[in-house]
Design an enzyme around this catalytic site. Structure first.
Site, PDB file in Angstrom:
ATOM      1  N   SER A   1       0.832  -1.209   0.000  1.00  0.00           N
ATOM      2  CA  SER A   1       0.000   0.000   0.000  1.00  0.00           C
ATOM      3  C   SER A   1       0.865   1.257   0.000  1.00  0.00           C
ATOM      4  CB  SER A   1      -0.987   0.001   1.171  1.00  0.00           C
ATOM      5  OG  SER A   1      -0.344   0.211   2.396  1.00  0.00           O
TER       6      SER A   1
ATOM      7  N   LEU B   1      17.201  -8.353   4.535  1.00  0.00           N
ATOM      8  CA  LEU B   1      18.338  -7.482   4.836  1.00  0.00           C
ATOM      9  C   LEU B   1      19.059  -7.130   3.534  1.00  0.00           C
ATOM     10  CD1 LEU B   1      20.178  -6.294   7.107  1.00  0.00           C
ATOM     11  CD2 LEU B   1      21.460  -8.427   6.983  1.00  0.00           C
ATOM     12  N   VAL B   2      19.273  -5.867   3.310  1.00  0.00           N
ATOM     13  CA  VAL B   2      19.892  -5.433   2.039  1.00  0.00           C
ATOM     14  C   VAL B   2      21.372  -5.831   2.038  1.00  0.00           C
ATOM     15  CG1 VAL B   2      20.385  -3.460   0.553  1.00  0.00           C
ATOM     16  CG2 VAL B   2      18.255  -3.524   1.881  1.00  0.00           C
TER      17      VAL B   2
ATOM     18  N   HIS C   1       9.905   2.229   9.029  1.00  0.00           N
ATOM     19  CA  HIS C   1       9.645   1.206  10.043  1.00  0.00           C
ATOM     20  C   HIS C   1       8.419   1.627  10.855  1.00  0.00           C
ATOM     21  CE1 HIS C   1      10.676  -2.142  12.636  1.00  0.00           C
ATOM     22  NE2 HIS C   1      10.354  -1.378  13.655  1.00  0.00           N
TER      23      HIS C   1
END
Ligand code: GRF
Length: 187
Positions: free
Chosen positions: A13, A87-88, A104
């Site tokens: 969204s 996790l990037v 977040h």
């Protein structure tokens, strides 16, 4: 016109809200939506919005070579994480240092870290008896939820809140504030 890449793993969204918001101006546009989950509803949203979708698996993400190439090919200026759960990896944080932002759904450093995503965050906030929650918009480095905080906005936790009602209230804050922070970063 700046090019945004939105990464999402679920409903999307925020991804949709960002796409629609930026489409109304000439500052930026969502050039592509990147997704790690073939079942995510964000895929339908991308189709509806007519935005290219890039689907990738764990291996492609961790090694990131083809992903970084794709991002460069699309001349992406900023990576926007919006409900993205992995996790990037370092190749990506290196290629886009200081140019990856995350949102977040709580007031970090509380209720952050591994496993703290989606409804789990709101359940934990309620279980802890907090009287306020909110959003944190922050830069991404190699550690979950640890990059520089750009903006925090709080909202009340009400006595009769469920995780769902709290999530709704937090979502409204996300829609309200994420586009503005992104715009500032592009400035
Ligand atoms: C948002 O609450 C975001 O803060 C969190 O995951 C949720 C994603 O919601 N990281 P949606 O997929 O954008 O609806």
């Amino acid at each position: 016109m700046k090019q945004l890449a939105v990464f999402a793993s679920g409903s999307g969204s925020n991804a949709e809200h960002l796409a629609v918001t930026f489409a109304q101006g000439d500052i930026a546009r969502v050039a592509a939506i990147y997704c790690n989950n073939p079942k995510a509803y964000v895929i339908e949203r991308a189709a509806k919005l007519n935005i290219p979708l890039v689907l990738f698996n764990r291996d492609e993400f961790v090694h990131a070579e083809s992903l970084v190439r794709d991002l460069h090919d699309r001349q992406i200026d900023l990576i926007v994480l919006a409900g993205f759960l992995w996790l990037v990896p370092e190749p990506l944080t290196r290629a886009f240092a200081g140019r990856i932002v995350n949102i977040h759904p709580a007031l970090l450093p509380k209720f952050g870290g591994k496993g703290m995503y989606g409804m789990a965050v709101h359940q934990a906030v309620l279980a802890a008896g907090e009287t306020e929650s909110g959003i944190t918009i922050h830069l991404i480095d190699e550690v979950y939820d640890r990059g520089k905080i750009l903006l925090q906005v709080s909202c009340p936790v009400l006595p009769d809140d469920t995780p769902e009602t709290l999530a709704d209230r937090v979502h409204q804050l996300e829609y309200q504030h994420y586009p503005g922070v992104i715009e500032q970063m592009l400035g």
